[in-house]
Design an enzyme around this catalytic site. Sequence first.
Site, short mmCIF file in Angstrom:
data_model
loop_
_atom_site.label_atom_id
_atom_site.label_comp_id
_atom_site.label_asym_id
_atom_site.label_seq_id
_atom_site.Cartn_x
_atom_site.Cartn_y
_atom_site.Cartn_z
N LYS A 1 0.74 -1.08 0.02
CA LYS A 1 -0.03 0.14 -0.01
C LYS A 1 0.82 1.33 0.11
CE LYS A 1 -3.78 2.40 0.32
NZ LYS A 1 -3.20 2.99 -0.93
N GLN B 1 7.13 4.02 3.97
CA GLN B 1 5.85 3.67 4.00
C GLN B 1 5.51 2.38 4.76
OE1 GLN B 1 3.66 5.63 1.19
NE2 GLN B 1 2.16 5.11 2.77
N LYS C 1 5.40 1.74 -2.90
CA LYS C 1 5.34 3.02 -3.76
C LYS C 1 5.62 2.94 -5.05
CE LYS C 1 4.90 7.34 -2.22
NZ LYS C 1 4.20 7.62 -0.87
N GLY D 1 -2.54 8.36 -4.25
CA GLY D 1 -1.84 9.47 -4.98
C GLY D 1 -0.53 9.70 -3.95
N ASP D 2 0.20 10.72 -4.51
CA ASP D 2 1.41 11.58 -3.81
C ASP D 2 1.34 12.77 -4.74
OD1 ASP D 2 3.42 10.41 -1.65
OD2 ASP D 2 4.67 11.46 -3.45
N THR E 1 -4.49 13.70 5.22
CA THR E 1 -2.96 13.95 5.88
C THR E 1 -2.53 15.02 6.60
OG1 THR E 1 -2.38 12.81 3.57
CG2 THR E 1 -0.67 13.57 4.63
N ASN F 1 -2.02 19.37 -1.52
CA ASN F 1 -3.28 19.00 -1.05
C ASN F 1 -2.85 18.73 0.60
OD1 ASN F 1 -5.30 17.00 -0.40
ND2 ASN F 1 -3.86 15.49 -0.08
#
Length: 451
Positions: free
Chosen positions: A93, A114, A129, A168-169, A213, A244
């Site tokens: 994930k 992560q 990732k 997303g990132d 986040t 974001n």
Amino acid sequence: MNCIDEKLQPIFSEVTRRNCGEPEFHQAVHEVLESLGRVVAKHPHFLDQALIERICEPERQVIFRVPWVDDSGKVQINRGFRVQFNSALGPYKGGMRFHPSVNVGIIKFLGFEQTFKNALTGMPIGGGKGGSDFDPKGKSDGEIMRFCQSLMTELHRHLGEYTDVPAGDIGVGGREIGYMFGQYKRLTNRYEAGVITGKALAYGGSRARTEATGYGNTYFVQAMLQTKGTDFEGKKVVVSGSGNVAIYTIEKVQAFGGKVVACSDSSGYVVDEGGIDLALLKEIKDVRRERISEYATVKGAGVHFISADKGSVWDVPCDVAMPSATQNELSGKDAGTLVKNRVIAVGEGANMPSTPEAIQVFQDAGVLFAPGKAANAGGVATSALEMQQNASRDSWTFEQTEERLAAIMRNIHDTCAATAEEYGAPGNYVLGANIAGFVRVAEAMQMLGVI
Ligand code: GLU
């Protein structure tokens, strides 16, 4: 830099030898190994069973060509990546990053971080990732769509709701997630909503995922401040970035009574002593997709734009700093400036935004410091909540979802604090996060045999 215990030094040497030319990955591994000396002293079996070596080696790495046709009819080639780091706790994930700086070393550092971050959430998710060196800046909507479709044409064979679940990132938001999910659905002929997170509400997304986040980092910093008998009320805050993570950090800090006086993008930063006007920032960044200087132009008198070559957002005096842009954006020198200006707390909204020198400066000065793998875990935790909703074909209210997020962040804070205490370093959230995350992954791996 702090030292690594001599028993762990050969492991680090082997990581650098095997992954040469990947400084960000070395940095991320170094930071975790610095914390593990105390763990192997207490639990030598982690060393005997080569658990640290195994955790430093990704389970699988996929690198592929992404060809696409631009608006002028020219064929363009990018490189796609997916590093499936660790699946001891659940399916891989982690997000996808589209940025020209992306290479396998960057994706490996992010996948490594992560793995521990996801473990800290307490949810059943492994670490991974991915991304591409594709630069979304200046691309048309059609180009973005064709790129996402081409990328997914290869990537889909490596994914699945029980296998690997991207999100997303940097450079990947709701629009890109939609195009990727749409292509996955066509290729597989399955409506597998849980195969990707960060989806829009219209097709299986979770409420509060976009905000998670930034909100989560704010909850974490609030919990740290409370340990010193204070909170955000009346505090001056600087949030770097304007994506974001930054936007929803600003929103929550303001809701908690703090005043955010500066934010930035890669071109520079704006200072608005009256407090950042969030509606305007959202309009400029989310809707118009313009540079941050536009904020100062629209606001006019009293608001300054300073370009990146003339200074750093960390020059702006504040009580709380929340780096929410990208890796290594906050140097040792910046940390020195912040300490001189009497910063009391730092919460990392981005992944590894503080350099090792900066972390050292904060810790030496007794600043409350929340490392990204703990403080920014709210995003991926809410992704896991999105997976839960998809699996049960349910959809929760914003309040229900945010309540879960707040409880998860409180739990991560308390786990890090308790672990730091247990290992003889009270108040050291870096140590607490690294040890708690590592032990959870290592114990699961041990139960699964030599994997
Ligand atoms: N890219 C985010 C992170 O760094 C979110 C990942 C996810 O939701 O899977 O944690």
